[in-house]
Design a protein around this motif. Structure first.
Motif, short mmCIF file in Angstrom:
data_model
loop_
_atom_site.label_atom_id
_atom_site.label_comp_id
_atom_site.label_asym_id
_atom_site.label_seq_id
_atom_site.Cartn_x
_atom_site.Cartn_y
_atom_site.Cartn_z
N UNK A 149 0.83 -1.20 0.00
CA UNK A 149 0.00 0.00 0.00
C UNK A 149 0.86 1.26 0.00
N UNK A 150 1.97 1.23 0.75
CA UNK A 150 2.86 2.38 0.80
C UNK A 150 3.48 2.66 -0.56
N UNK A 151 3.94 1.60 -1.25
CA UNK A 151 4.54 1.79 -2.57
C UNK A 151 3.52 2.33 -3.57
N UNK A 152 2.30 1.82 -3.52
CA UNK A 152 1.26 2.32 -4.43
C UNK A 152 0.94 3.78 -4.13
N UNK A 153 0.89 4.13 -2.86
CA UNK A 153 0.62 5.51 -2.45
C UNK A 153 1.75 6.43 -2.92
N UNK A 154 2.99 6.03 -2.69
CA UNK A 154 4.14 6.86 -3.07
C UNK A 154 4.19 7.04 -4.59
N UNK A 155 3.86 5.99 -5.32
CA UNK A 155 3.87 6.11 -6.79
C UNK A 155 2.86 7.13 -7.27
#
Length: 259
Positions: free
Chosen positions: A250-256
């Motif tokens: 979820x963090x990687x998707x949010x940061x992207x």
């Protein structure tokens, strides 16, 4: 799990010598990681795999050892540990590295520090990830005075409080400065008012384990903020949520989305 520890560097703020690591490409989007109480940059971010996850995804990963923790100076005065002061350390680190802004991720106490950073140095915050702290950010996370007492006790043998024994044992195992940690826990718990949390305009992700009995509801906190989404981390308590694969995805998707 990546156990290869990065090299630490030092800078000064408020007459304190503070430690940090800085890994990944210098032209990559920067993310500043702020660890929780009684932890360190290595324990919170290297051992659970965040450093590898984020550098592999193309980020420049910077993590601070908060004052009182890790390789940083450890004052014994509780007046040194208000979240605003520790947010000032994070701001000073970004200035030291000549970074105009960064994504900011904090876990537990680090999430509280990140919130103060977003309120007092908003131009330096590109986005926010709060882990391990929901509405407890505003409403408090219970009575931690017995923890401070346990940390100051002459020996573990005289500590009867269950959570106090846990933190005292952990502090002894990690060879932490128990007096500095006791001072920190007294003042670092300062709450953010519900009105103030509503002033934060940076996009935010709030991740809390479904078995976390400290953090409070991430949905309630997200509802008070201007641009926040809540994430339930299934089956995880306060200690285990930090390295969870659901949280990382979820963090990687949010940061992207926000880079």
């Amino acid at each position: 799990m990546n156990l290869n520890l990065p090299e630490f560097h030092f800078f000064e703020n408020s007459e304190l010598r503070l430690a940090y690591f800085d890994e990944g490409g210098r032209d990559a989007p920067p993310i500043l990681l702020i660890h929780g109480f009684a932890s360190t940059a290595s324990v919170n971010w290297v051992h659970p795999g965040w450093l590898k996850t984020l550098t592999d995804a193309g980020y420049r990963v910077i993590a601070i050892d908060n004052r009182g923790h890790g390789h940083s100076d450890k004052p014994h005065d509780p007046e040194a540990y208000y979240p605003s002061l520790m947010a000032g350390d994070a701001s000073a680190l970004l200035n030291h590295l000549e970074l105009e802004h960064a994504h900011i991720m904090g876990y537990s106490m680090g999430a509280r520090i990140a919130a103060f950073l977003a309120l007092e140095h908003a131009d330096q915050v590109r986005s926010l990830i709060f882990g391990g702290l929901g509405i407890g950010m505003c409403d408090g996370v219970g009575d931690w005075d017995p923890i401070a007492e346990a940390l100051r006790a002459p020996s573990l043998d005289v500590v009867t409080h269950e959570k106090g024994r846990m933190f005292r044992t952990f502090a002894d195992q990690t060879k932490s400065d128990r007096i500095a940690l006791a001072a920190c826990i007294e003042t670092s718990r300062q709450n953010v008012s519900r009105d103030d949390i509503g002033k934060i305009s940076a996009p935010a992700l709030i991740g809390v384990g479904t078995k976390d009995d400290l953090a409070g509801s991430p949905q309630t906190l997200a509802g008070l903020m201007q641009n926040a989404i809540a994430l339930d981390i299934p089956g995880r308590d306060h200690m285990l949520a930090v390295g969870d694969k659901v949280f990382k995805k979820a963090a990687l998707e949010f940061l992207e989305r926000e880079s």
